[in-house]
Design an enzyme around this catalytic site. Structure first.
Site, PDB file in Angstrom:
ATOM      1  CG  HIS A  34     -12.029  19.020  14.844  1.00  0.00           C
ATOM      2  ND1 HIS A  34     -12.716  19.433  13.627  1.00  0.00           N
ATOM      3  CD2 HIS A  34     -11.301  17.727  14.541  1.00  0.00           C
ATOM      4  CE1 HIS A  34     -12.090  18.491  12.836  1.00  0.00           C
ATOM      5  NE2 HIS A  34     -11.437  17.599  13.226  1.00  0.00           N
ATOM      6  CG  ASP A  36     -10.386  14.220  15.462  1.00  0.00           C
ATOM      7  OD1 ASP A  36     -10.302  14.858  14.174  1.00  0.00           O
ATOM      8  OD2 ASP A  36      -9.751  14.874  16.297  1.00  0.00           O
ATOM      9  CG  HIS A  68     -13.055  15.336  10.956  1.00  0.00           C
ATOM     10  ND1 HIS A  68     -11.626  15.524  10.529  1.00  0.00           N
ATOM     11  CD2 HIS A  68     -13.287  14.897   9.426  1.00  0.00           C
ATOM     12  CE1 HIS A  68     -11.521  15.090   9.541  1.00  0.00           C
ATOM     13  NE2 HIS A  68     -12.405  14.550   8.710  1.00  0.00           N
ATOM     14  CG  MET A  70     -11.962  11.404   9.438  1.00  0.00           C
ATOM     15  SD  MET A  70     -10.494  11.595  10.424  1.00  0.00           S
ATOM     16  CE  MET A  70     -11.296  12.193  11.826  1.00  0.00           C
ATOM     17  CG  MET A 140      -8.823  16.132   5.784  1.00  0.00           C
ATOM     18  SD  MET A 140      -8.829  16.537   7.303  1.00  0.00           S
ATOM     19  CE  MET A 140      -7.595  15.724   8.427  1.00  0.00           C
ATOM     20  N   GLY A 145      -6.694  10.256  10.112  1.00  0.00           N
ATOM     21  CA  GLY A 145      -6.601   9.071  10.987  1.00  0.00           C
ATOM     22  C   GLY A 145      -5.500   9.118  12.114  1.00  0.00           C
ATOM     23  N   GLY A 196      -4.722  20.253  17.270  1.00  0.00           N
ATOM     24  CA  GLY A 196      -4.844  19.223  18.414  1.00  0.00           C
ATOM     25  C   GLY A 196      -3.559  19.417  19.260  1.00  0.00           C
TER      26      GLY A 196
HETATM   27  O1  5RP Z   1      -8.571  14.849  11.890  1.00  0.00           O
HETATM   28  C1  5RP Z   1      -7.449  14.580  12.493  1.00  0.00           C
HETATM   29  C2  5RP Z   1      -6.620  13.398  12.086  1.00  0.00           C
HETATM   30  O2  5RP Z   1      -7.423  12.665  11.194  1.00  0.00           O
HETATM   31  C3  5RP Z   1      -7.037  15.625  13.636  1.00  0.00           C
HETATM   32  O3  5RP Z   1      -8.065  16.284  13.733  1.00  0.00           O
HETATM   33  C4  5RP Z   1      -5.983  16.290  13.293  1.00  0.00           C
HETATM   34  O4  5RP Z   1      -4.624  15.410  12.815  1.00  0.00           O
HETATM   35  C5  5RP Z   1      -5.286  17.362  14.386  1.00  0.00           C
HETATM   36  O5  5RP Z   1      -4.326  16.826  14.989  1.00  0.00           O
HETATM   37  P1  5RP Z   1      -2.875  17.498  14.963  1.00  0.00           P
HETATM   38  O6  5RP Z   1      -3.196  19.159  15.231  1.00  0.00           O
HETATM   39  O7  5RP Z   1      -2.216  17.134  16.179  1.00  0.00           O
HETATM   40  O8  5RP Z   1      -2.399  17.198  13.642  1.00  0.00           O
END
Ligand code: 5RP
Length: 308
Positions: A34, A36, A68, A70, A140, A145, A196
């Site tokens: 993934h 970002d 992704h 953003m 989400m 962010g 993540g």
């Molecule tokens: O899109 C995202 C933030 O904008 C990340 O992909 C998402 O937050 C993943 O991170 P974690 O698993 O550490 O929360």
């Protein structure tokens, strides 16, 4: 239901060694990576763009990059990301007046098309036309962010609603997802799992990836049984209901999720402006801003490189 895919979010990786980090995750069982991509406008952070995607694509054979986006102008980057080797392009519904046009642009490339909704955007904003045109919907589970934020369980009814409306579509969750929160996501019907911090910061990412996969596969079996029984008008035994202890049960078993029909609707300009401003943190104090981002994983290096 579509196959389970586990997609580690590189936001939590050692970004200075991104190629190696992607290879490491694939060797540990990741299906997708993934990526970002932030522009500093749609969200208050900047991570990477098409040149980095191109570099990873060259260095990591057979990688599937789930990009992704953003970004404030999602149509602008479609060609660049496709040329760079992106396999899937997810844009935010809050960022465009005309989501079907963005889908058309993505479909004109070889990429899969996906649409994302922020925590403040209802699932009903995804029209039937849009849901049927995309390959995936991303719900989400944090404000976009930054990595390392707390999972927002209140987004789960949206996952269940979208799964009920689009039984064969990939439904992805992203943000705060890990071994402690996977069951809620899986029971609601998510099949693409972005994680993540939970994966990259763990000394044994292989175990985490395997755990997330098994929990999703078990939930899919449960949901399948539930669907069959509900279709036959049978009551579900209490032992087979997932009870969250807050009065809600899993999306299907609760019977609370009705697959309604949503005609083609474009958001009013005022509503879109509100959702867009919310994404930038203008109307939401919970939303990460640059000050709150500084301690989070997107800006700090993981210690899990090479399993150490
Ligand atoms: O899109 C995202 C933030 O904008 C990340 O992909 C998402 O937050 C993943 O991170 P974690 O698993 O550490 O929360």
């Amino acid at each position: 239901m579509p196959a389970v895919k586990i997609a580690p979010s590189v936001l939590a990786s050692d970004l200075g060694n991104l190629n190696c980090e992607c290879i490491r995750m694939m060797e540990n069982g990741a299906d997708w990576l993934h990526m970002d991509i932030m522009d500093g406008h749609f969200v208050p952070n900047i991570v990477m763009g098409a040149p980095v995607i191109a570099s990873v694509s060259k260095a990591v054979p057979n990688i599937f990059m789930d990009c992704h986006m953003m970004v404030a102008d999602p149509g602008k980057w479609v060609k660049d990301i496709a040329d760079a080797g992106g396999a899937s392009y997810t844009f935010h519904l809050e960022a465009t007046d005309d989501p079907m046009d963005v889908v058309r642009q993505i479909k004109a490339t070889k990429m899969r098309a996906a649409v994302a909704i922020n925590p403040g955007t209802p699932a009903s904003e995804i029209s039937d036309e849009l849901g049927n045109a995309v390959d995936m919907i991303l719900v989400m589970t944090v404000w976009p962010g930054a990595g390392g934020q707390k999972f927002m369980k209140e987004c789960m009814p949206k996952v269940a609603e979208l799964r009920a409306r689009f039984p064969d579509l990939d439904v992805e969750v992203d943000g705060g997802v890990g071994p402690k929160t996977i069951d809620r996501c899986a029971d609601a019907g998510a099949n693409v799992i972005v994680a993540g911090t939970a994966v990259f910061n763990h000394p044994k990412p292989k175990d985490v990836i395997a755990f997330l996969r098994v929990r999703c596969e078990e939930a899919q079996e449960r949901i399948k049984r539930e669907r069959e029984r509900l279709a036959n008008g049978e009551e579900l035994p209490p032992s087979e209901r997932k009870d969250y202890g807050d009065g809600r049960r899993s999306g299907y078993a609760s019977g609370a999720i009705t697959p309604l029909s949503y005609p083609r609707v474009y958001m009013s300009a005022a509503k879109r402006e509100k959702l867009r401003r919310e994404s930038q943190g203008a109307e939401n104090r919970e939303r990460p801003n640059m000050a709150s981002l500084s301690g989070m994983s997107s800006l700090s290096m993981t210690t899990a490189v090479n399993g150490k």
